[in-house]
Design an enzyme around this catalytic site. Structure first.
Site, PDB file in Angstrom:
ATOM      1  CD  GLU A  33     -43.968 -13.590  -0.674  1.00 38.30           C
ATOM      2  OE1 GLU A  33     -44.435 -13.301   0.444  1.00 38.30           O
ATOM      3  OE2 GLU A  33     -42.777 -13.901  -0.852  1.00 38.30           O
ATOM      4  CG  ASP A  56     -38.038 -21.380   2.964  1.00 41.14           C
ATOM      5  OD1 ASP A  56     -38.887 -21.713   2.119  1.00 41.14           O
ATOM      6  OD2 ASP A  56     -37.718 -20.194   3.146  1.00 41.14           O
ATOM      7  CD  GLU A  79     -31.929 -11.747   1.020  1.00 38.47           C
ATOM      8  OE1 GLU A  79     -32.827 -11.913   0.187  1.00 38.47           O
ATOM      9  OE2 GLU A  79     -32.038 -12.120   2.213  1.00 38.47           O
ATOM     10  CD  GLU A  87     -36.843 -15.370   7.446  1.00 37.61           C
ATOM     11  OE1 GLU A  87     -37.877 -15.375   6.754  1.00 37.61           O
ATOM     12  OE2 GLU A  87     -36.043 -14.409   7.471  1.00 37.61           O
TER      13      GLU A  87
END
Length: 755
Positions: free
Chosen positions: A105, A252, A346, A364
């Site tokens: 992150e 991802d 989610e 996204e």
């Protein structure tokens, strides 16, 4: 053209107002804290608020939201605000903090934010209009942060630790970290863009070398038979800890960074690896329109029946790859889910019900919408973007910003506005409604990181690819787009609406569509489903003929009738009649596994519960078991045809010509009554037929409305032959032994006795 221009201006202005509301709320109520708490109207400071677990590892007391938003300010033409924000960052932000943060992150949000802002500051400075005071301060801060993240790579394998202490690193006794043994694939494989950019901008190769080594390890550890990777890996020995493989959470951005590393760095090795993985994804994981998780060692086995919202980025990546058809299919599926729940939950099941209800304002889906619009020019995607804007304003906006949705089923809010909302969401929405000429930079000169930070593709020319970065040749064949960016003209020559023909198979996938009674001159019993699918407010219509499930056997004798939804596959009951059959529950009830009572089901209409797998998969399985039809029953408790719009069941994206039995869908209240009847009477016979042909409701035959002189006939009376109306198909009733007790001669309901 003028109305499109006005449309663009309207929504661009609305997006700017929304951004101002969110950004100013952060600056007014939260700065210099890392994030805004929009319900409390204050900043979230780690250690002062209740611990939220891993999610707090994003917070490092470094004004996260400000840094993550810097290059967004430039893209939105807020250049005064950008210059002021850079000055604040240089003046106030420090990284020498005794705090444990997520390497992943911190890299994508903070390091990426600093690099993107440095690139923007340099561009503005070179134009001679702004930032003349700037002396690469943001790049120096990025390099300092890069060195503070480097200790995480001190492992036997080269895969980084998932966390690092910004002051003490990993192995220091004061670091309070370094005991972890595992990391996710995306965590280790989403460093190369930022670290390579830092190396090429600063001249120090150490960052790119470490990130590249981590990518090399993941590539070497792929499953050679399937070319897939798992979700969690041991950072010391490289063994897979979780072997489920998909394109969502945990994996991802590893795939994303392989493709984008080639674009940014010009290194063909990354493209070769991406193409190898992509072929495996399309072979095993992509089951259009779904993207499922499989076992990396046995990829024909699905490991779960739900998908997570992070996979919504994948259609955008497929656009970069040039594979438009599956991108359009998956995006349409996701859009249907948002129409059902307002936002992407989610996680949601393959039947599109909520698995995890949270929605932290993830970007996204907007990202993929932007890429699909730019690739196709289809105004449908502007309509999708409009719906995102409207739902954010309606369901997420609060007085102090925008609040995450705690549960999409209830609409309750969570006191949370993640930094990625400002970093990504507003970039993609603003770009969606903007022409290139309206932007302060040439957007084609940049690649987006996974956090939507802007890095210049010119970095590929600053130094040659790493000489040790080699990939063995792959045996798969390259297609048209293996080594080039897609051309909309090639994909959709003179026909930007071609995507519509792909979408149409999926637009009612979740059953969402408002049922409206047809006009009086329409055929009786026909409903129309309205779906807005263009920039204008011109509705699309789809005719849906309601079915009924009519209970025939005593004590019901045709008096109990349920309204049912039809399917777009299987027997067309408007053209072909089916006949009376008894019903039986499938075992398992969802019919998503091998049918355990196949022998008993033969010759019966099967009852199957909606959920866990697609309607078409259930129908095939039950048809193979010998069922003569299927009645699907809704799993959502309390749903009924009285208060829920009727919809058609659709296939799974594959050909459905092999499914030949009739299919009907009952909501849960009607389904509960039907199953209760089965439990009480054990033998229940039903008819499946169009609502307009309901037995006992015919108006063009007087025999149904008048008593028969033969009302007292009996089956054994050879002078009168029983006849069942509308049952002339091959499965219809033609002889008395099959009538099963209906021959009580209930005139006007089922049986007509004729001489």
């Amino acid at each position: 053209m003028l109305h499109i221009l006005i449309y663009f201006i309207f929504f661009r202005d609305q997006i700017l107002e929304m951004f101002d509301h969110a950004y100013n709320s952060y600056m007014d109520y939260a700065y210099p804290a890392d994030e805004l708490m929009p319900l409390s109207c204050r900043g979230r400071v780690r250690g002062l608020e209740p611990n939220r677990g891993d999610i707090d590892d994003s917070l490092g007391k470094f004004s996260l939201t400000l840094i993550d938003t810097l290059d967004t300010l430039v893209l939105l033409n807020k250049l005064d605000e950008f210059e002021e924000a850079v000055k604040k960052t240089v003046r106030d932000v420090r990284f020498d903090n005794d705090i444990v943060v997520s390497v992943f992150e911190t890299n994508i949000r903070v390091l990426g934010g600093l690099l993107g802002a440095h690139v923007m500051a340099d561009v503005l400075k070179q134009r001679g209009e702004r930032m003349q005071w700037y002396r690469d301060e943001l790049l120096h801060m990025a390099k300092e942060l890069g060195f503070r993240l480097l200790p995480a790579f001190n492992t036997t394998s080269g895969l980084p630790y998932p966390r690092v202490n910004l002051r003490y690193g990993v192995v220091n006794p004061l670091s309070r970290t370094g005991t972890e043994s595992d990391t996710c694939t995306a965590c280790a494989g989403t460093m190369i863009l930022e670290f390579a950019a830092l190396s090429r901008l600063s001249g120090d190769p150490i960052f790119e070398e470490n990130a590249r080594k981590a990518m090399d390890v993941l590539w070497e550890k792929r499953q050679r038979g399937s070319d897939l990777v798992g979700t969690v890996i041991n950072i010391h020995n490289g063994d897979w800890v979780r072997r489920d493989s998909g394109v969502g959470a945990g994996i991802d951005s590893y795939y994303e960074y392989l493709m984008k590393a080639y674009i940014l760095l010009g290194d063909k090795v990354y493209l070769n690896r991406f193409n190898t993985h992509y072929s495996a994804i399309m072979k095993y994981i992509s089951q259009p329109p779904l993207l499922l998780n499989v076992h990396m060692h046995n990829p024909t086995v699905n490991v779960r029946s739900w998908m997570d919202s992070l996979l919504a980025f994948f259609p955008g990546l497929q656009v970069l790859r040039g594979d438009l058809k599956p991108a359009i299919e998956t995006h349409e599926m996701l859009y249907q889910v948002t129409k059902q729940h307002n936002f992407l939950p989610e996680a949601f099941t393959t039947e599109f019900r909520v698995h995890w209800g949270q929605h932290p304002l993830r970007p996204e889906f907007a990202e993929s919408t932007y890429f699909l619009y730019k690739a196709t020019g289809d105004p449908y995607y502007l309509k999708v973007g409009q719906s995102i804007v409207e739902k954010l304003n309606t369901h997420a906006r609060v007085p102090c910003g925008f609040a995450a949705v705690q549960d999409v089923r209830t609409g309750t809010h969570e006191d949370r506005m993640d930094s990625f909302f400002l970093a990504e969401m507003f970039k993609y929405l603003y770009l969606l409604f903007s022409e290139k000429s309206q932007l302060p930079i040439n957007i084609d000169d940049y690649i987006f990181t996974t956090e939507a930070h802007l890095l210049p593709v010119s970095l590929s020319t600053t130094q040659p690819p790493c000489h040790t970065n080699n990939t063995e040749p792959q045996a798969h064949e390259d297609d048209l787009f293996s080594y080039s960016c897609p051309s909309a003209q090639t994909l959709f020559p003179n026909n930007p609406t071609f995507a519509k023909t792909i979408r149409d198979s999926y637009k009612y996938l979740t059953g969402v569509g408002r049922a409206q009674q047809a006009s009086s001159d329409s055929q009786k019993g026909v409903y129309k489903l309205k779906l807005v699918a263009e920039v204008s407010h011109t509705p699309e219509h789809e005719e849906v003929v309601p079915l009924i499930v009519q209970l025939i056997s005593p004590p019901f004798l045709g008096q109990t009738v349920f309204t049912a939804g039809p399917a777009k596959f299987g027997t067309d009951l408007t053209k072909q009649q089916h006949g009376v059959s008894s019903i039986m529950k499938s075992v398992p009830y969802t019919a998503c596994g091998p049918i355990e009572n196949a022998v008993e089901l033969q010759g019966h209409i099967a009852l199957a519960l909606r959920g866990d797998c697609m309607f078409a998969a259930k129908a095939r399985r039950l048809q193979e078991a010998g069922a003569t039809g299927v009645i699907f029953i809704d799993h959502r408790e309390g749903s009924s045809s009285a208060d829920t719009p009727l919809f058609q069941m659709v296939g799974d994206g594959e050909p459905t010509d092999d499914i030949t039995v009739p299919l009907a869908f009952l909501f849960s209240k009607e389904g509960a009554t039907l199953t209760a009847a089965l439990e009480e009477h054990h033998n229940v016979d039903v008819l499946l037929l169009p609502k307009e042909k309901q037995l006992g409701k015919e108006t063009n035959n007087e025999a149904w409305d008048q008593p028969s002189e033969n009302a007292g006939c009996a089956m054994e009376n050879v002078s009168t032959k029983p006849r069942l109306y509308h049952l002339s198909s091959s499965r219809g009733i033609t002889s008395p032994p099959l009538v099963k007790g209906v021959l009580s001669c209930i005139v006007g309901t089922i049986l007509i006795c004729t001489k």
